[in-house]
Motif scaffolding. Structure first.
Motif, PDB file in Angstrom:
ATOM      1  N   ASN A 144       0.997  -1.278  -0.016  1.00 29.78           N
ATOM      2  CA  ASN A 144      -0.073  -0.049  -0.001  1.00 29.78           C
ATOM      3  C   ASN A 144       0.784   1.136  -0.045  1.00 29.78           C
ATOM      4  OD1 ASN A 144      -2.625  -0.784  -0.221  1.00 29.78           O
ATOM      5  ND2 ASN A 144      -2.822  -0.857   2.022  1.00 29.78           N
ATOM      6  N   ASN A 145       2.048   1.085   0.391  1.00 27.81           N
ATOM      7  CA  ASN A 145       2.970   2.236   0.480  1.00 27.81           C
ATOM      8  C   ASN A 145       4.517   1.852   0.242  1.00 27.81           C
ATOM      9  OD1 ASN A 145       4.298   4.251   2.218  1.00 27.81           O
ATOM     10  ND2 ASN A 145       4.751   2.626   3.747  1.00 27.81           N
ATOM     11  N   GLN A 196       8.262   4.228   0.174  1.00 27.00           N
ATOM     12  CA  GLN A 196       8.873   5.319   0.547  1.00 27.00           C
ATOM     13  C   GLN A 196      10.395   5.165  -0.048  1.00 27.00           C
ATOM     14  OE1 GLN A 196       7.661   7.273   4.429  1.00 27.00           O
ATOM     15  NE2 GLN A 196       6.965   5.192   4.602  1.00 27.00           N
ATOM     16  N   GLY A 223       5.178  -0.919   2.905  1.00 28.41           N
ATOM     17  CA  GLY A 223       4.066  -1.119   3.882  1.00 28.41           C
ATOM     18  C   GLY A 223       3.195  -2.014   3.328  1.00 28.41           C
ATOM     19  N   GLY A 224       2.576  -3.115   3.914  1.00 25.60           N
ATOM     20  CA  GLY A 224       1.687  -4.197   3.416  1.00 25.60           C
ATOM     21  C   GLY A 224       0.146  -3.587   3.141  1.00 25.60           C
ATOM     22  N   TYR A 263      -2.054  -2.659   8.591  1.00 30.00           N
ATOM     23  CA  TYR A 263      -1.442  -2.438   9.489  1.00 30.00           C
ATOM     24  C   TYR A 263      -0.194  -1.744   9.441  1.00 30.00           C
ATOM     25  CZ  TYR A 263       1.265  -4.660  13.372  1.00 30.00           C
ATOM     26  OH  TYR A 263       2.121  -5.088  14.627  1.00 30.00           O
ATOM     27  N   GLN A 264      -0.145  -0.625   9.924  1.00 33.03           N
ATOM     28  CA  GLN A 264       0.832   0.464   9.311  1.00 33.03           C
ATOM     29  C   GLN A 264       2.261   0.211   9.821  1.00 33.03           C
ATOM     30  OE1 GLN A 264      -1.198   4.133  11.017  1.00 33.03           O
ATOM     31  NE2 GLN A 264      -2.757   3.904   9.429  1.00 33.03           N
ATOM     32  N   VAL A 266       6.268  -0.540   8.569  1.00 36.70           N
ATOM     33  CA  VAL A 266       6.901  -0.514   7.516  1.00 36.70           C
ATOM     34  C   VAL A 266       7.921  -1.566   7.451  1.00 36.70           C
ATOM     35  CG1 VAL A 266       8.399   1.241   6.371  1.00 36.70           C
ATOM     36  CG2 VAL A 266       6.111   1.845   7.108  1.00 36.70           C
ATOM     37  N   PHE A 270       7.706   5.290  16.472  1.00 38.99           N
ATOM     38  CA  PHE A 270       8.359   4.143  16.305  1.00 38.99           C
ATOM     39  C   PHE A 270       9.816   4.340  16.925  1.00 38.99           C
ATOM     40  CE2 PHE A 270       5.271   2.929  13.046  1.00 38.99           C
ATOM     41  CZ  PHE A 270       4.852   4.237  12.780  1.00 38.99           C
ATOM     42  N   TYR A 321      13.388   2.088  16.153  1.00 38.61           N
ATOM     43  CA  TYR A 321      14.080   1.039  15.024  1.00 38.61           C
ATOM     44  C   TYR A 321      15.527   0.964  15.757  1.00 38.61           C
ATOM     45  CZ  TYR A 321      10.462   2.101  11.514  1.00 38.61           C
ATOM     46  OH  TYR A 321       9.581   2.195  10.924  1.00 38.61           O
ATOM     47  N   TYR A 371       0.458   3.888  18.730  1.00 33.62           N
ATOM     48  CA  TYR A 371      -0.147   4.540  18.099  1.00 33.62           C
ATOM     49  C   TYR A 371      -0.986   5.455  19.006  1.00 33.62           C
ATOM     50  CZ  TYR A 371      -0.656   1.046  14.378  1.00 33.62           C
ATOM     51  OH  TYR A 371      -0.257   0.199  13.328  1.00 33.62           O
ATOM     52  N   ALA A 391       0.081   8.262   7.699  1.00 33.55           N
ATOM     53  CA  ALA A 391       0.892   7.388   8.471  1.00 33.55           C
ATOM     54  C   ALA A 391       2.113   6.977   7.876  1.00 33.55           C
ATOM     55  CB  ALA A 391       0.047   6.608   9.332  1.00 33.55           C
ATOM     56  N   TRP A 392       2.041   7.020   6.704  1.00 30.27           N
ATOM     57  CA  TRP A 392       2.910   6.551   5.801  1.00 30.27           C
ATOM     58  C   TRP A 392       4.174   7.518   5.606  1.00 30.27           C
ATOM     59  CZ3 TRP A 392       1.979   1.930   6.003  1.00 30.27           C
ATOM     60  CH2 TRP A 392       0.957   1.227   5.696  1.00 30.27           C
ATOM     61  N   GLN A 430       7.196   9.078   7.148  1.00 27.73           N
ATOM     62  CA  GLN A 430       7.823   8.890   8.804  1.00 27.73           C
ATOM     63  C   GLN A 430       8.874   9.949   8.675  1.00 27.73           C
ATOM     64  OE1 GLN A 430       9.303   4.798   8.957  1.00 27.73           O
ATOM     65  NE2 GLN A 430       7.294   4.472  10.300  1.00 27.73           N
TER      66      GLN A 430
END
Lengths: 110, 113
Positions: free
Chosen positions: A30-31, A33, A90-91, A95-96, A98, B33, B35, B50, B99-100, B102
Motif C-alpha cells: 500500500n505504501n 517510500q 508497507g503491506g 497494519y501501519q 513499514v 516508532f 528502530y 499509536y 501515517a506512511w 515518517q
C-alpha cells in the motif's frame, strides 16, 4: 512478512554522473517510500510513491506496483548525494508497519 | 518543520546497565516508532505506539521495553544492556492522517561494553 531487496548494495559515482537504484518487494504493498540517510545518520523522506512516477529536482522515482519494483533515479549527481538510500514498504493488511530494505550506499566523488 | 529529537547522539554503557533512550516530537503526531539500524540489515522495528500508553511489538522486541506516558514522548528502555544491543537507534513519528510519511530523529549511537 514482506521481503525488500535493494540493488546495488554499493555504488561509487563520479560527480555529474547519473544512476538508478532498484527496490524489489515480495508482495503487494500500500505504501512505498524512498529515504536518504546522510553521512551523519539523519534519514530524510525523499518520496512517497506506492505507484506511478514523481520528480523532485534531480531526483525522480517510479514504482510499478504490479511488477513489485521501484526505481530511484539520480541525475547529475553531486557529492551531497552521498549516503545510504533506503526503500521502505508497507503491506496491504491495514497494519501501519513499514519494512525497510538493506539500503544502497552511494559515494559521489569529485 | 517537524522536529524529532533524541536525548543523546552518542552513548556508552556497560553490560547489565539499564539504559533509557528518549524521543520527543513537536508536531502532535499520534504514531511513534523505535528502530535499530545495523550494517547489512537495514532498519528493524523494535516497538511502536499509536497513542498514549499504547504499545505494540515490532519485529525484534526482545530485550527492550517502551513507555509512552505523554503523546510527544516515546522512550525505549534496555532493561539490562548487552553487547549485542550495540547499535544505532532511530526514533520516528507520523501523524495518524498520513501515517506512511515518517519523520526521523537524528539517531543515537549506543555502545555497550
Amino acid at each position: 512478512g514482506i521481503q525488500v531487496e535493494q540493488s546495488p548494495p554499493d555504488l561509487i559515482l563520479q560527480e555529474g554522473a547519473n544512476s538508478t537504484l532498484r527496490c524489489n518487494f515480495s508482495d503487494s504493498v500500500n505504501n512505498l517510500q524512498w529515504f536518504h540517510q546522510n553521512p551523519w545518520g539523519q534519514l530524510i523522506n525523499l518520496f512517497y510513491i506506492p505507484s506511478g512516477t514523481k520528480q523532485n529536482g534531480r531526483l525522480s522515482a517510479t514504482t510499478v506496483a504490479t511488477e513489485r519494483y521501484s526505481l530511484l533515479y539520480i541525475s547529475s549527481s553531486q557529492t551531497t548525494d552521498s549516503g545510504v538510500y533506503f526503500c521502505a514498504v508497507g503491506g496491504t493488511g491495514g497494519y501501519q508497519k513499514v519494512t525497510f530494505g538493506t539500503g544502497t550506499k552511494l559515494q559521489v566523488i569529485p | 518543520d517537524v522536529k524529532v529529537t533524541q536525548s543523546s547522539r552518542y552513548l556508552v554503557k556497560r553490560t547489565g546497565e539499564k539504559v533509557f533512550l528518549e524521543c520527543v516530537q513537536d508536531m502532535d503526531h499520534e504514531n511513534m516508532f523505535w528502530y535499530r539500524q545495523d550494517p547489512g540489515l537495514g532498519l528493524r522495528l523494535i516497538y511502536f505506539s499509536y497513542d498514549v500508553k499504547m504499545k505494540e511489538k515490532g519485529d525484534i522486541p526482545e530485550g527492550y521495553s517502551v513507555s509512552r506516558e505523554k503523546k510527544e514522548r516515546f522512550s525505549l528502555i534496555l532493561e539490562s544492556a548487552s553487547t549485542n544491543q550495540t547499535s544505532m537507534y532511530l526514533c520516528a513519528s507520523t501523524p495518524a492522517a498520513n501515517a506512511w510519511t515518517q519523520y526521523f530523529g537524528p539517531g543515537t549511537r549506543l555502545l555497550v561494553l
